[in-house]
Structure formats: C-alpha cells, structure tokens
Write a protein that holds these residues in place. Structure first.
Motif, PDB file in Angstrom:
ATOM      1  N   SER A  67       0.830  -1.205   0.000  1.00 57.75           N
ATOM      2  CA  SER A  67       0.000   0.000   0.000  1.00 57.75           C
ATOM      3  C   SER A  67       0.869   1.261   0.000  1.00 57.75           C
ATOM      4  O   SER A  67       0.630   2.196  -0.784  1.00 57.75           O
ATOM      5  N   HIS A 117      -6.504   8.506   2.858  1.00 62.22           N
ATOM      6  CA  HIS A 117      -6.081   7.364   3.674  1.00 62.22           C
ATOM      7  C   HIS A 117      -6.141   7.725   5.164  1.00 62.22           C
ATOM      8  O   HIS A 117      -6.772   7.019   5.957  1.00 62.22           O
ATOM      9  N   PHE A 170      -9.889  -0.517   2.592  1.00 62.34           N
ATOM     10  CA  PHE A 170     -10.108  -0.299   4.011  1.00 62.34           C
ATOM     11  C   PHE A 170     -11.150  -1.319   4.432  1.00 62.34           C
ATOM     12  O   PHE A 170     -12.143  -1.524   3.733  1.00 62.34           O
ATOM     13  N   CYS A 171     -10.891  -1.979   5.544  1.00 60.19           N
ATOM     14  CA  CYS A 171     -11.807  -2.989   6.054  1.00 60.19           C
ATOM     15  C   CYS A 171     -12.395  -2.532   7.374  1.00 60.19           C
ATOM     16  O   CYS A 171     -11.757  -1.786   8.136  1.00 60.19           O
ATOM     17  N   TYR A 172     -13.602  -2.976   7.630  1.00 57.02           N
ATOM     18  CA  TYR A 172     -14.255  -2.713   8.909  1.00 57.02           C
ATOM     19  C   TYR A 172     -14.562  -4.069   9.528  1.00 57.02           C
ATOM     20  O   TYR A 172     -15.317  -4.865   8.960  1.00 57.02           O
ATOM     21  N   PRO A 207      -6.422  -0.376   7.282  1.00 56.88           N
ATOM     22  CA  PRO A 207      -5.989  -0.457   5.887  1.00 56.88           C
ATOM     23  C   PRO A 207      -5.703  -1.907   5.500  1.00 56.88           C
ATOM     24  O   PRO A 207      -5.331  -2.733   6.339  1.00 56.88           O
ATOM     25  N   ILE A 249     -11.761   0.722  11.514  1.00 57.80           N
ATOM     26  CA  ILE A 249     -11.390   0.752  10.101  1.00 57.80           C
ATOM     27  C   ILE A 249      -9.878   0.552  10.033  1.00 57.80           C
ATOM     28  O   ILE A 249      -9.127   1.248  10.701  1.00 57.80           O
ATOM     29  N   TYR A 262     -12.456   1.557  -0.849  1.00 60.82           N
ATOM     30  CA  TYR A 262     -11.131   1.481  -1.465  1.00 60.82           C
ATOM     31  C   TYR A 262     -10.848   2.761  -2.242  1.00 60.82           C
ATOM     32  O   TYR A 262     -11.757   3.558  -2.502  1.00 60.82           O
ATOM     33  N   LEU A 269      -9.148   6.507   7.965  1.00 62.91           N
ATOM     34  CA  LEU A 269      -8.733   5.790   9.176  1.00 62.91           C
ATOM     35  C   LEU A 269      -9.120   6.534  10.451  1.00 62.91           C
ATOM     36  O   LEU A 269      -9.348   5.913  11.493  1.00 62.91           O
TER      37      LEU A 269
END
Length: 123
Positions: free
Chosen positions: A4, A23, A44-46, A35, A33, A53, A27
């Motif tokens: 990344s 970014h 980005f994931c939760y 990366p 959240i 993204y 965050l």
C-alpha cells in the motif's frame, strides 16, 4: 515498505497527496477501520469486511473512493456505472476534498455494518 505504501509512493502529484489525505482521513473516522491491500489496490476494512477502497477511474483519470456496499445509497454524486454492488465518488485532485460529503458517506456505510445489515466477521 508495504504494498500500500509503495502504491501511494509511486503516484504522481496531486493524486498522491489526495490519496494520502484520504487514507488518513478514512482511518480517523472509526477505530475499527483498518488499511488492507486487496486486488492490488488500497482497501479499508471494517471488522474484517471490505468496506471501501481508493482507485483511479480509467476513463476520467480521476481518483475516487469506491464504497463496497454502495448499492444501498442513492446520492446523485455516487456513480454505479457497470458495477452491481459498488458505487464510486469521483474526486478532483486539484480542488479541496469534499470532506463533509466523504465523511457522510463513510458514516452512512459504517451504519450498514454496525446495525448488522452487512455482517462483519467475528473478532
């Protein structure tokens, strides 16, 4: 340097600054959240689920935020194009980021996960 960071580092200005600001901003909106690097792009994931993204539109050559569960949103500035699930928010890297709009969309997306409409992975 991870994938990344390497991706961001190779971008040209002003897209690089735009993505780095996004970014950090994304965050900062929720402690859950995180990366991630998926499909050779910054995601980005939760709570273990893909959330949003960053990418560059091939036709318009503009950076955008892709919202994974965008199909739940009706905002006119979100584009679906040929996507069945995701919608995107195009950004102009030569202008200030529309912070209020970005924050509203991120919080609206978070609501889907926090209410259980979109299941998260157990952690």
């Amino acid at each position: 340097m991870n994938a990344s960071e390497n991706y961001y580092d190779q971008l040209e200005e002003p897209v690089k600054s735009c993505f780095l600001a996004l970014h950090h901003f994304i965050l900062s909106l929720d402690k859950d959240i995180v990366p991630a690097w998926k499909y050779e792009m910054p995601f980005f994931c939760y709570k273990g689920r893909m959330f949003c993204y960053l990418w560059i539109h091939k036709t318009y050559q503009q950076p955008y935020i892709g919202v994974v569960e965008g199909k739940y949103f009706n905002e006119p500035f979100l584009l679906q194009e040929d996507r069945s699930r995701m919608k995107i928010m195009l950004l102009d890297p030569h202008k200030d980021l529309p912070v209020a709009g970005i924050e509203a969309i991120i919080h609206k997306a978070l609501h889907l996960y926090k209410t259980g409409l979109i299941a998260t992975k157990k952690q």
